[in-house]
Motif scaffolding. Structure first.
Motif, PDB file in Angstrom:
ATOM      1  N   GLY A   1      51.332  44.729  32.492  1.00  0.00           N
ATOM      2  CA  GLY A   1      51.542  45.658  30.871  1.00  0.00           C
ATOM      3  C   GLY A   1      50.423  45.482  30.744  1.00  0.00           C
ATOM      4  O   GLY A   1      50.342  46.353  29.186  1.00  0.00           O
ATOM      5  N   ARG A   2      49.684  44.806  30.615  1.00  0.00           N
ATOM      6  CA  ARG A   2      48.339  44.286  29.534  1.00  0.00           C
ATOM      7  C   ARG A   2      47.030  44.749  30.168  1.00  0.00           C
ATOM      8  O   ARG A   2      47.074  44.221  31.167  1.00  0.00           O
ATOM      9  N   ALA A   3      46.481  45.081  29.349  1.00  0.00           N
ATOM     10  CA  ALA A   3      44.440  45.162  29.786  1.00  0.00           C
ATOM     11  C   ALA A   3      43.616  44.380  29.284  1.00  0.00           C
ATOM     12  O   ALA A   3      44.038  43.844  27.938  1.00  0.00           O
ATOM     13  N   HIS A   4      43.132  43.872  29.839  1.00  0.00           N
ATOM     14  CA  HIS A   4      42.136  43.140  30.094  1.00  0.00           C
ATOM     15  C   HIS A   4      40.739  43.034  30.381  1.00  0.00           C
ATOM     16  O   HIS A   4      40.607  42.793  31.626  1.00  0.00           O
TER      17      HIS A   4
ATOM     18  N   ARG B   1      41.204  45.775  33.432  1.00  0.00           N
ATOM     19  CA  ARG B   1      42.173  45.015  34.447  1.00  0.00           C
ATOM     20  C   ARG B   1      44.015  45.205  33.569  1.00  0.00           C
ATOM     21  O   ARG B   1      43.801  44.697  32.600  1.00  0.00           O
ATOM     22  N   ILE B   2      44.610  46.163  34.435  1.00  0.00           N
ATOM     23  CA  ILE B   2      46.152  46.000  34.466  1.00  0.00           C
ATOM     24  C   ILE B   2      46.702  45.458  34.806  1.00  0.00           C
ATOM     25  O   ILE B   2      46.494  45.557  36.160  1.00  0.00           O
ATOM     26  N   GLU B   3      47.558  44.203  33.822  1.00  0.00           N
ATOM     27  CA  GLU B   3      48.164  43.246  35.144  1.00  0.00           C
ATOM     28  C   GLU B   3      49.769  43.133  33.558  1.00  0.00           C
ATOM     29  O   GLU B   3      49.279  42.444  32.600  1.00  0.00           O
TER      30      GLU B   3
END
Length: 288
Positions: free
Chosen positions: A24-27, A20-22
Motif C-alpha cells: 500500500g506504499r509507493a517507493h 514500486r507499490i508494495e
C-alpha cells in the motif's frame, strides 16, 4: 572476408526510474529495462548492388551474428564463405549507424530471393514465417538422421546451466535466451535478445561464423516456447534436439515429426517429448 564482429553489450539495458507499490506504499526506485531498437540488414553484392533485406526489433549486441544467423536460417546463404564482409553502415557524409548492418557477399549478384515470396519485415515478437519458409526448408533439408543418444538426466540439467549465464536477464527480466550444448551437456554458447527468434539467430550466427555448422551432435535450449519458426531455424542448422522451457506449438510438433527432430517441451525438472524420443536414454520405459 572480414571476421571482426563486435560482441559488446552496447545499450543492452537502459536505466530508468519507476514507482514500486508494495504494502500500500509507493517507493521511487531505479530500474533497468531491456533495450529494444531496430536493426536494418542490408545485403550487397560484390559489384555494389544493394537491397534492404530485413528490419527486426532487437536488443543491441552481437548484431553481426544476428545478421549472419538470419541469412543462414532463411536460406539466403548456405555457408560462411559466402560472406565477404560485414560492417555497420558507413555511408559517406552520414554518421556511423549502429542500427544498420551491411552484409557484403562474394558473389557478383544478389541471390534469388523470389522463393522467400516477400520483402522481409520482422519484429522482436514474430519471426519470418509462412508456407514459403516451409517449402524453402524442404528444398534445403532432409529429415535428420537418428544420430547420437543423450541421457534424460543431462536434459534435465540444461535449464540450470543456462540460468547461470543469463546475467542480463537477471538485471532486466525481459529477455529470451537460446543456448547451445554439446551431446555431453557442456554449455558452448548463450545469446540473449528481446526477441526469441533473434536470440536463436544470434546463436546460429555465432556457430556459422565459427565454422561449427552443421550442429549434428548438439542440443539447443530456448527459454520460452518452441514455435514453428524456431523449429525451422534449428533444423536449418542440423540440430537434432530442440528443448524449450515452455510449450511447443502444434506446427512446431508437426514440423519436428516430419523432419525427425527431437522436440522437448515444459523442461522444468521433468519434460515432455513430442517427437524423436529414440534419441533419449531413460532409466525405465514409460507406459504408453
Amino acid at each position: 572476408m572480414s571476421s571482426s564482429r563486435p560482441n559488446h553489450r552496447r545499450g543492452a539495458k537502459t536505466p530508468t526510474r519507476m514507482l514500486r507499490i508494495e504494502g500500500g506504499r509507493a517507493h521511487a526506485r531505479p530500474d533497468h529495462l531491456v533495450t529494444e531498437e531496430p536493426l536494418e540488414i542490408r545485403l550487397q553484392s560484390g559489384t555494389g548492388e544493394r537491397r534492404i533485406l530485413a528490419v527486426t526489433m532487437r536488443t543491441p549486441g552481437h548484431d553481426f551474428e544476428l545478421a549472419a544467423g538470419f541469412l543462414f536460417a532463411e536460406g539466403v546463404i548456405a555457408s560462411r564463405s559466402q560472406i565477404r564482409r560485414m560492417a555497420y553502415c558507413t555511408d559517406p557524409g552520414e554518421p556511423q549507424q549502429y542500427n544498420i548492418v551491411n552484409v557484403e557477399l562474394g558473389s557478383a549478384t544478389l541471390p534469388n530471393l523470389a522463393p522467400l515470396e516477400r520483402h522481409f519485415y520482422t519484429t522482436s515478437a514474430c519471426g519470418v514465417c509462412g508456407r514459403a519458409g516451409l517449402e524453402n526448408l524442404r528444398l534445403r533439408c532432409e529429415p535428420l538422421e537418428p544420430g547420437f543418444r543423450v541421457s534424460s538426466q543431462i536434459i534435465v540439467e540444461l535449464p540450470r546451466l543456462l540460468s547461470q549465464q543469463q546475467a542480463l536477464f537477471q538485471q532486466t527480466g525481459g529477455l529470451h535466451a537460446a543456448a547451445l550444448f554439446d551431446k555431453c551437456g557442456k554449455l558452448l554458447a548463450v545469446r540473449e535478445d528481446v526477441g526469441r527468434h533473434n536470440a536463436l539467430d544470434k546463436l546460429l550466427g555465432w556457430a556459422l561464423l565459427e565454422n561449427r555448422l552443421p550442429l549434428s551432435e548438439h542440443i539447443v535450449l530456448v527459454s520460452g516456447r518452441a514455435s514453428y519458426e524456431l523449429a525451422q531455424k534449428t533444423l536449418a542448422a542440423g540440430v537434432p534436439i530442440l528443448a524449450a522451457i515452455s510449450a511447443p506449438s502444434s506446427l512446431a510438433v508437426e514440423l519436428a515429426r516430419e523432419f525427425n527432430l527431437t522436440l522437448i517441451g515444459f523442461l522444468r525438472g521433468s519434460f515432455n517429448v513430442y517427437s524423436g524420443q529414440e534419441r533419449l536414454e531413460v532409466s525405465t520405459p514409460s507406459p504408453e
